[in-house]
Design an enzyme around this catalytic site. Structure first.
Site: not given
Ligand code: GLA
Length: 646
Positions: A345, A466
């Site tokens: 990020e 994710e």
């Molecule tokens: C982001 C992060 C993850 C996690 C999510 C929320 O996507 O990359 O590590 O913290 O947020 O749980």
């Protein structure tokens, strides 16, 4: 009695008659039971199970008649000197056991606009204390119920306590406190494992936290469906950095470039599970603006100190990355860390760097950018990761809203790939089937699929890291919309199976998800597969690899002899399959064995449970009474077969 009740009753009576196995009643049919552990409205004035937090002499816990929520009494905590000085119950003292899911809730009353939290405290295997907020509610000087929290704790944790805290130190009142065992829901063994269905496509995985995984049903779900795990929090800098050891080393040596790294008890709990069950791990994450304490960036490792210069931070970054890989290689030489998110990020939606700041400011600002002035910390991070990562471990740049920053992500990644430092891109894929205002998806399936086409065209390795897809519960037919959406998203992902090496969901069951109120996952809080699960598994031909030795939870892995068979999850509706499968009489669920799970599935079919998923081959193998059509007679024959009665 309707058809379902009749068939179920018949199932139960023949089950009991044939095998005496009355303990299966719950698994097959009714709601699992719960046991009250501490349920009190304080009417007996007994507050002795609750103790004070903090060592002040002033706070007092006592029964009170101060406008209780119900009855004549409540519990009052007065004279508190901190918001966290609340009433606490020790789970060990109440006889609670590790691995068992519990639920807790209470009514609370605090001063005007106080956030009242139900939290858990525990000491991990390394003696480190953890404080986790489970649920909360805001009291405006009136009674409010803290929503029910569900939790489990691991056998390695000591001094586990549940407590109530508030923002300020004004008096706090508690009433109708309830702590009980949560119902234990077994997982559905009679559905195909995601890792089998997608076995020819890519790895299928999930993220878990230590507390989530301490629930045995969660362990079973992971073993059945995932062949990749991501530690939800435990490998992030805030957990890997050892503040005490770092500061001590700096004091002794004067070297402020070598932060000390450790694996905490929670990280080890998950990694032991991965090691014992041969589950490959996606490492997450080395360099990130979030969940990385500001002290890591300051001259003397104090929270408020001045930030170090770029050169010092680059040395520090190298030693941190080296330390992480070293500690993992030393303690987990047998775990396959097949991928690592090196940087997470770093790009805003427009592709620009984050603002200068720090994680603690809570506004998305970055201490990395504060020191480097821009995103130039990314390249050394990858260079060091490549230098210290084990051979074969692939390295990724990971980001969210990826469908809105395709060009920026590709530019960054292709440059690092060219230099030999990066292998691919991690696409977080936190998606929305609907958003609050409308029933429009964001991104739409088309928008996501287009972005994926562009990412995959680049030749980079791509991982979905994710995945979750939320929906607004006020929207009509939300679960159906979610299923259709997942169907489209997975089709777009599967289309690129040659470029995509893993697809990882952010979680296991909805109730444990970080976006739980918008139920984004494939399994609900009762471990039951949702329509979304069926939408992405139906109609896919797959190869199952089964072992000849059964592996039980808690045992270490034994080498198994693999046998292969082709199966199919059928056409678009669950239960209408026309696939190949096992030619074993009684193998209704087509897992290669005849067990009580087959009897349970057959009972559901006989009871006309439309959510029971069975292939045509499974139906054929269930025809045991010599007559066509599945009836209670087939079920009786199967039960007799199971207990060896001719
Ligand atoms: C982001 C992060 C993850 C996690 C999510 C929320 O996507 O990359 O590590 O913290 O947020 O749980």
């Amino acid at each position: 009695m309707n058809m379902k009740q009749k068939a179920t009753a018949a199932f139960l009576s023949c089950l009991i008659a044939v095998s005496g196995a009355s303990s299966l009643v719950n698994a097959a049919d009714s709601e699992p039971e719960t046991e009250p552990i501490l349920v009190t409205g304080f009417e007996d004035k007994d507050v002795s199970k609750f103790s004070k937090r903090g060592d002040d002499d002033t706070s007092v816990i006592e029964a009170s008649t101060e406008k209780p929520h119900s009855g004549d009494y409540c519990m009052a905590v007065t004279g508190r000197s901190e918001g966290w000085n609340g009433p606490s119950v020790s789970l060990a003292a109440l006889g609670c056991e590790a691995g068992v899911p519990y639920v807790a809730t209470a009514w609370v009353k605090a001063a005007w606009y106080n956030e009242c939290k139900l939290s858990m405290q525990y000491t991990d295997a390394d003696g480190e204390d953890h404080y986790v907020n489970l649920t909360k509610a805001t009291s405006q000087g009136e009674w409010v119920q803290i929503p029910q929290a569900k939790f489990t704790f691991s056998e390695e944790w000591k001094n586990v306590q549940i407590y109530i805290e508030a923002n300020d130190k004004a008096e706090l009142y508690v009433d109708d406190f309830q702590l009980s065992t949560a119902p234990v829901y077994p997982i559905e063994q009679d559905i195909p494992g995601l890792k089998d269905v997608y076995g020819d496509y890519f790895k299928i995985g999930g993220a878990v936290t230590a507390s989530e995984l301490s629930n045995k049903s969660c362990q079973e779900l992971v073993l059945k469906h995932y062949n990749s795990l991501t530690l939800g929090n435990e490998l992030k800098p805030e957990n890997m950095l050892d503040a005490k050891a770092t500061r001590e080393y700096y004091k002794e040596s004067g070297d402020n470039t070598t932060p000390k790294v450790k694996l905490n008890g929670d990280a080890k709990y998950i990694l032991n599970f991965c090691r014992d069950h041969n589950i490959p791990v996606r490492g997450h994450v080395l360099v990130w603006y979030s969940q990385t304490p500001r002290w890591f960036f300051t001259e003397d490792y104090t929270q408020d100190g001045d930030l170090v210069d770029k050169a010092t931070m680059t040395n520090r970054m190298e030693n941190y990355i080296k330390g992480v890989f070293e500690v993992l290689a030393e303690q987990y030489p047998d775990v396959d860390f097949y991928a690592w998110d090196v940087v997470n990020e770093a790009l805003e939606d427009g592709g620009q760097p984050r603002a200068k700041g720090s994680y603690e400011e809570g506004n998305g600002s970055s201490a990395w950018v504060a020191i480097y002035g821009d995103n130039s910390f990314i390249e050394p991070a990858f260079k060091f990761a490549r230098q210290y990562a084990p051979e074969g471990c692939k390295l990724y740049y990971n980001d969210y809203n990826e469908y809105m920053k395709v060009d920026a992500m590709l530019k960054l990644a292709l440059d690092l790939k060219e230099k030999g430092y990066l292998d691919g891109l991690g696409l977080q894929s936190h998606l929305n089937v609907t958003n609050n205002a409308t029933s429009e998806a964001f991104p739409t399936v088309g928008m996501y699929a287009n972005a994926l086409d562009q990412f995959c065209k680049s030749g980079l390795d791509i991982q979905i890291t994710e995945l979750d897809a939320t929906y607004d519960h006020t929207v009509k037919d939300g679960e159906k919309l979610q299923a259709d959406y997942y169907d489209g998203i997975m089709a777009a992902i599967a289309k690129h199976k040659d470029q995509i090496s893993a697809c990882v969901f952010w979680g296991t069951t909805d109730d444990q998800s970080w976006r739980g109120d918008r139920t984004p996952l494939l399994f609900d809080g009762k471990f039951k597969a949702k329509p979304a699960y069926y939408s992405i598994t139906d109609g896919i031909e797959y190869t199952v690899t089964t072992g000849t030795t059964r592996q039980e939870i808690g045992q270490t892995t034994s080498k198994t002899t693999a046998t292969e068979t082709t199966a199919s999850t059928g056409a678009s509706t669950p239960g209408s399959s026309a696939g190949k499968g096992y030619d074993i009489a009684g193998d209704v669920n087509q897992d290669g064995n005849v067990t009580v799970s087959d009897a349970i599935l057959l009972a559901r079919i006989v009871a006309e449970d439309t959510s029971a998923s069975v292939t045509d081959k499974g139906r054929e193998m269930a025809e045991l009474d010599g007559e066509t059509g599945l009836t209670v007679d087939d079920l009786t024959a199967l039960l007799k077969q199971l207990v060896g009665i001719k």
